[in-house]
Design a protein around this motif. Structure first.
Motif, PDB file in Angstrom:
ATOM      1  N   SER A  58      13.973  27.632   1.074  1.00  0.00           N
ATOM      2  CA  SER A  58      14.336  26.587   1.877  1.00  0.00           C
ATOM      3  C   SER A  58      13.126  26.363   2.995  1.00  0.00           C
ATOM      4  O   SER A  58      12.664  25.191   3.200  1.00  0.00           O
ATOM      5  CB  SER A  58      15.641  26.426   2.327  1.00  0.00           C
ATOM      6  OG  SER A  58      16.004  27.328   3.269  1.00  0.00           O
ATOM      7  N   VAL A  59      13.012  27.348   3.651  1.00  0.00           N
ATOM      8  CA  VAL A  59      11.802  27.363   4.751  1.00  0.00           C
ATOM      9  C   VAL A  59      10.362  26.880   4.168  1.00  0.00           C
ATOM     10  O   VAL A  59       9.653  25.939   4.771  1.00  0.00           O
ATOM     11  CB  VAL A  59      11.937  28.550   5.665  1.00  0.00           C
ATOM     12  CG1 VAL A  59      10.851  28.550   6.553  1.00  0.00           C
ATOM     13  CG2 VAL A  59      12.976  28.746   6.201  1.00  0.00           C
ATOM     14  N   GLY A  62      10.526  23.409   3.326  1.00  0.00           N
ATOM     15  CA  GLY A  62      10.380  22.575   4.591  1.00  0.00           C
ATOM     16  C   GLY A  62       8.844  22.392   4.947  1.00  0.00           C
ATOM     17  O   GLY A  62       8.505  21.381   5.469  1.00  0.00           O
ATOM     18  N   MET A 162      15.979  17.583   4.099  1.00  0.00           N
ATOM     19  CA  MET A 162      16.485  18.893   3.414  1.00  0.00           C
ATOM     20  C   MET A 162      17.327  18.588   2.163  1.00  0.00           C
ATOM     21  O   MET A 162      18.281  19.553   1.834  1.00  0.00           O
ATOM     22  CB  MET A 162      17.254  19.714   4.385  1.00  0.00           C
ATOM     23  CG  MET A 162      16.161  20.206   5.307  1.00  0.00           C
ATOM     24  SD  MET A 162      14.882  20.922   4.814  1.00  0.00           S
ATOM     25  CE  MET A 162      15.633  22.465   4.091  1.00  0.00           C
ATOM     26  N   GLY A 287      14.500  23.168   7.925  1.00  0.00           N
ATOM     27  CA  GLY A 287      14.663  24.571   6.900  1.00  0.00           C
ATOM     28  C   GLY A 287      14.817  25.528   7.820  1.00  0.00           C
ATOM     29  O   GLY A 287      15.791  26.435   7.393  1.00  0.00           O
TER      30      GLY A 287
END
Length: 326
Positions: A58-59, A62, A162, A287
């Motif tokens: 997820s980061v 991001g 997100m 993120g």
């Protein structure tokens, strides 16, 4: 010489207005916007699943969204190797560009008697004149409204940036189900922005609608912090869409009314920069928040931020503006 150029420009506007009537221009504008958003969401729909197959968390997703926001903010499109959706988007946007250039008039409104006049003798600003852009923020009533637009909408912008990752990890949706959810969001936005807000604006002032949007943001933020599945999100989605649409429509209207008619386009461009700014900062911040605290953090941030905005609106009401007659 300047008068001749102005007369020539007015003649061009008149001839282009004659090619299409005002209702046809409005319909064409809606079609072009729908085409643009459809192509944009084609990319949004496939990107999270593609990044997941490539092993990004997820980061990292991001960071990827931040890169997109930077490019969008700077206005420099970067094309990579085309997939089918990108090819369709490219052709569709070329068609939209041709239609915009040939059918949409340069100006669709005139200056009314109550519109604030531009200072006499002011030199014509260049396209990239940042002083001319920042000057608009110093007009009476502009900066408070613009800050409310940015601050109040930023938490929900974090969540929406997100959302594709949340739909996979938290809601456990596949690509088709996520597409249905996005379509539901789009239909809600079309109905609420096109019908509900239009009707409410006939009975309530812009300041009242702005307060209502912030208040609903507070309630939705609290509900978002407590939601546990996609059904809960569907229940709170109408409130979220109403707040987003009301905030954008009302603030854009208030900001364009606060500046001279000659600066309307510049102000609209300044308002439009809020979304790419969110897409620049939001993915990285979102993120990190999502990885550290999970989905409820977005509701907590939205609740706390809009409570503060609501208190400011009640303690320091915005000045009443006289509507322009366009």
């Amino acid at each position: 010489m300047r008068g001749a150029r102005a007369a020539g420009g007015q003649g061009q506007r008149s001839s282009r207005m004659g090619s299409l009537g005002c209702p046809q221009v409005i319909i064409l504008t809606y079609v072009l916007v729908a085409l643009e958003l459809t192509c944009l969401f084609m990319r949004f729909s496939i990107m999270p699943y593609l990044t997941r197959e490539l092993g990004l968390d997820s980061v990292a997703f991001g960071y990827l969204q931040t890169a997109f926001g930077v490019l969008q903010l700077l206005g420099g499109p970067v094309f990579g190797r085309l997939q089918c959706p990108a090819s369709v988007a490219l052709v569709a946007n070329l068609v939209a560009a041709v239609l915009s250039f040939t059918c949409i008039p340069i100006s669709t409104k005139g200056v009314g008697a109550h519109a604030p006049a531009a200072p006499p003798g002011r030199p014509e600003a260049g396209v990239f004149d940042l002083k001319a852009i920042s000057r608009l923020l110093l007009w009476p009533g502009v900066l408070p409204v613009f800050l409310i637009k940015v601050v109040s909408g930023f938490p929900s912008g974090l969540f929406m940036v997100m959302f594709s990752i949340i739909s996979m990890d938290f809601f456990q949706l596949d690509a088709a189900e996520a597409g249905y959810l996005v379509s539901f969001f789009g239909v809600l936005q079309m109905v609420i922005q096109g019908l509900v807000i239009g009707q409410l604006s006939s009975y309530f002032s812009e300041r009242a609608l702005l307060r209502a949007s912030v208040l609903v943001f507070v309630v939705v933020g609290l509900a978002m912090a407590l939601m546990s599945n996609v059904f809960h999100f569907c229940l709170l989605m109408p409130g979220l869409v109403f707040s987003l649409c009301a905030l954008n429509v009302v603030t854009d209207s208030m900001l364009t009314k606060a500046v001279p008619a000659s600066d309307t386009g510049t102000m609209l461009g300044l308002c439009a920069s809020v979304q790419p700014l969110t897409r620049t900062l939001g993915p990285t911040v979102g993120g990190l928040l999502y990885r550290s605290f999970g989905v409820p953090i977005f509701g907590h941030v939205q609740f706390a931020t809009n409570v503060l905005v609501l208190l400011v609106l009640w303690r320091q009401p915005l000045p009443q503006k006289t509507d322009k007659v366009w």
